[in-house]
Design an enzyme around this catalytic site. Structure first.
Site, short mmCIF file in Angstrom:
data_model
loop_
_atom_site.label_atom_id
_atom_site.label_comp_id
_atom_site.label_asym_id
_atom_site.label_seq_id
_atom_site.Cartn_x
_atom_site.Cartn_y
_atom_site.Cartn_z
N TYR A 193 87.18 -47.47 38.68
CA TYR A 193 87.97 -48.59 38.15
C TYR A 193 87.49 -49.91 38.73
CZ TYR A 193 92.09 -51.52 37.24
OH TYR A 193 92.94 -52.52 36.85
N THR A 235 84.03 -51.19 37.47
CA THR A 235 84.02 -51.71 36.10
C THR A 235 84.73 -53.06 36.03
OG1 THR A 235 86.03 -50.41 35.59
CG2 THR A 235 83.90 -49.44 35.02
N LYS A 236 85.76 -53.25 36.84
CA LYS A 236 86.46 -54.53 36.85
C LYS A 236 85.60 -55.61 37.51
CE LYS A 236 90.23 -53.46 34.67
NZ LYS A 236 90.58 -54.11 33.39
N ILE A 252 101.04 -55.21 39.60
CA ILE A 252 101.95 -55.61 38.53
C ILE A 252 102.89 -54.45 38.18
CG2 ILE A 252 102.11 -56.54 36.20
CD1 ILE A 252 100.65 -58.36 38.24
N SER A 311 100.09 -52.75 23.24
CA SER A 311 101.35 -52.11 22.85
C SER A 311 102.38 -52.13 23.97
CB SER A 311 101.10 -50.67 22.40
OG SER A 311 100.56 -49.89 23.46
N ARG A 312 101.92 -52.13 25.23
CA ARG A 312 102.83 -52.03 26.36
C ARG A 312 102.32 -52.88 27.54
NH1 ARG A 312 103.34 -46.06 28.16
NH2 ARG A 312 101.08 -46.31 28.32
N SER A 333 90.77 -57.43 37.75
CA SER A 333 91.74 -56.93 38.72
C SER A 333 91.36 -57.45 40.10
CB SER A 333 91.72 -55.39 38.73
OG SER A 333 92.44 -54.88 39.84
N ASN A 362 92.10 -56.82 27.36
CA ASN A 362 93.07 -56.27 28.30
C ASN A 362 93.00 -54.74 28.40
OD1 ASN A 362 95.79 -56.21 29.82
ND2 ASN A 362 96.21 -55.00 28.00
#
Length: 244
Positions: A152, A155-156, A185, A11-12, A139, A87
């Protein structure tokens, strides 16, 4: 023959950028979202303005049953999914000892199990067709680690291991599995860090700027294209030289 992509968390931000670029490349798109319905529907309208079909579908990727239902519905409204872009993800900053069990489990459920759920849902069709493409969004922190972002980052990193393992397992079925590792980003998520931190991150990036969602979208579109038909099991860093 219509080509259909599922982009989770579309969505974004990066997900929206990916969905729009894939539409420019001739893909119909299932735009997955969890909360921002209006933004997802706006993305759908922008895709339709590019001449492609699109639908917005709500599902928490951590919910395997909801994901399976979404994939089935997308196949009915568009066509079976032949490109999956994982994503959707969550991030946040805190010291390791302050991460609650609930927070830790949520990171695993969304960032890692979410990819498992979507892959499991789209795989039967890909195996039947002996064709397909899966792209996981990891990432740079999954490559090098990140202070105060252990949940984070791990998990990436796990997504990278999943990418390489599945690439080997699915190659005999002509299903390619690759990964894009974005750097810093410019998205809504980054705004929470403040201008001072953003300026520091720009300084640490050799190309001297923050990345854009389009930078990541271009990398995904390449890996999804015929130009990358002999590429599988790879991690493409799109990070301006941040970890060279």
């Amino acid at each position: 023959m219509r080509r259909v992509a599922l982009v989770t968390g579309a969505s974004r931000g990066i997900g929206r950028g990916i969905a729009l670029e894939l539409a420019r490349e001739g893909w119909d798109v299932c735009v997955n979202y969890i909360q921002h319905q209006e933004a997802a529907e706006s993305t759908v309208r922008d895709i339709q303005a590019l001449g492609q079909n699109a639908v917005a579908m709500q599902a928490d990727v951590a919910d395997g049953e909801a994901v399976a239902k979404m994939v089935s519905q997308a196949a009915a409204e568009l066509a079976p999914i032949s490109l999956l872009v994982n994503n959707a993800g969550i991030a946040g900053q805190m010291q390791f000892q302050d991460i609650s069990d609930e927070q830790w489990n949520r990171y695993l459920a969304v960032n890692l199990s979410g990819a498992r759920n979507t892959i499991r849902a789209v795989l039967p069709h890909m195996l039947t067709e002996k064709s397909g493409c899966i792209i996981n969004i990891s990432s740079i922190w999954g490559l090098r680690g990140a202070s105060c972002e252990a949940a984070y980052a791990c998990t990436k990193a796990a997504l990278i291991g999943l990418t390489r393992s599945l690439a080997l397992e699915l190659a005999p079925s002509q299903i390619r599995v690759n990964c894009v590792a974005p750097g810093v980003i410019e998205t809504d998520m980054l705004e929470a860090l403040g201008d001072e931190v953003k300026a520091m991150l720009v300084e640490q990036t050799p190309l001297g700027r923050l990345g854009t969602p389009e930078d990541i979208a271009y990398a995904v579109a390449f890996l999804a294209s015929k130009r990358a038909s002999f590429i599988t099991g790879q991690v493409l860093g799109a990070e301006g030289g941040f970890i060279v």
